[in-house]
Scaffold this active site. Sequence first.
Site, short mmCIF file in Angstrom:
data_model
loop_
_atom_site.label_atom_id
_atom_site.label_comp_id
_atom_site.label_asym_id
_atom_site.label_seq_id
_atom_site.Cartn_x
_atom_site.Cartn_y
_atom_site.Cartn_z
N GLU A 1 1.23 -1.43 -0.42
CA GLU A 1 -0.11 0.59 0.16
C GLU A 1 0.65 1.59 0.00
O GLU A 1 0.08 1.78 1.19
CB GLU A 1 -1.49 -0.01 1.17
CG GLU A 1 -1.58 -1.08 1.74
CD GLU A 1 -2.86 -1.41 2.73
OE1 GLU A 1 -2.52 -0.14 2.97
OE2 GLU A 1 -3.39 -2.50 2.46
N GLU B 1 -5.79 -10.95 -0.28
CA GLU B 1 -6.65 -10.25 0.96
C GLU B 1 -8.67 -10.85 0.16
O GLU B 1 -9.16 -9.43 -0.03
CB GLU B 1 -6.65 -9.20 0.84
CG GLU B 1 -4.96 -9.10 1.51
CD GLU B 1 -4.42 -7.98 1.71
OE1 GLU B 1 -5.19 -6.89 2.52
OE2 GLU B 1 -3.01 -7.75 1.85
#
Length: 364
Positions: free
Chosen positions: A150, A255
């Site tokens: 991220e 995820e």
Amino acid sequence: MFTVLMAASAAFGTQAQGLKDAMGKYCLIGAAINQWQSDGQVPEGDAIVDKHFNCAVAENCMKPETLAPAEGIFDFRVADKFVNYCQQHNLKVIGHCLVWHSQAPDWWFTNGYCASPASKEVVKERLIKHIKTVVGHYKGQVHGWDVVNEAIEDDGSFRKSPFYNLLGEEFIEIAFRTAHEADPDAELYYNDYSMSGKTKREAVCRLVKNLKAKGLRIDGVGMQSHNGMDYPDLAEYEKSMDAFAACGVKVMITELDLNVLPNPQGFGGAAVEQSYEYQQKMNPYANGLPKEKAKEIQKRYMDFFNIYYKHRDQISRINLWGVADHNSWLNGWPIKGRTNYPLLFDRQYQPKPIVHDIINLYSH
């Protein structure tokens, strides 16, 4: 009006094939494992893992704040149990994650007990030491690492994290270089959310090409797929798969889950910092799912897996973010205290009908 669909789920519980049997010739299929399960406290979850999965990610115990609670101290006890669990259950280990702004220990960025920020040189030294130590500790045991997590905003700019503010985008190069030096045989990945957005997609492609141009190893891009009933746009989602594959890296669905509940105004992406006040209207299925809603969820999940099957030559791994509904983070994020239904296995550890359909799809 409500039903938890236990009978429908149980009807598929005796199917001989598991997900890994049907999907294994195309990709790895796995889940995030929490500490209770890797500590041996969830035999029902173990049964799912043994039948359906061939890889696993630690949900929390390999993140920097857990492994490095204080400067000069590394605590591998819980993470070692996770790796041992994977070895016992024949799962390839995916290391998650080496560098992430959200669960990095505060001491990385300060001077000892002082509140003053650490210098660029000190943070760089700490970053290298952490990666060398962690990757070196698990050398030969981890199939691949989420090296950086991220680092790019939805608008394509670099996230103004402490790493970026102190080191600039060089911190990403440092991380990939150091990880490769510590274990030359491990695969290395960049992982992020909202990857269907055009601007973010282009920024990630630039990052991959830049790393490759500098001779650095990057094997794959993880498309965090915290999906919802009306997001992402499926056409844009597919475009990202094609774009990342065209950069010469493996595409990974990481995820993966499906948020089936209504979202508060202003909610977006998957930033863990988001938090909203509980409202009853935001928790409509506390007593179970209506049959029509369950069918709607089934169809939405199948829309995604039809895409994954279509792109099976590009996708090397699909990883769900959890094993069964009740241990999903989506019961507490972005609103605490809700009842969500985001995974392929229900609260009784029974496969939902979607599991049968995925197996049939990949058994063509």
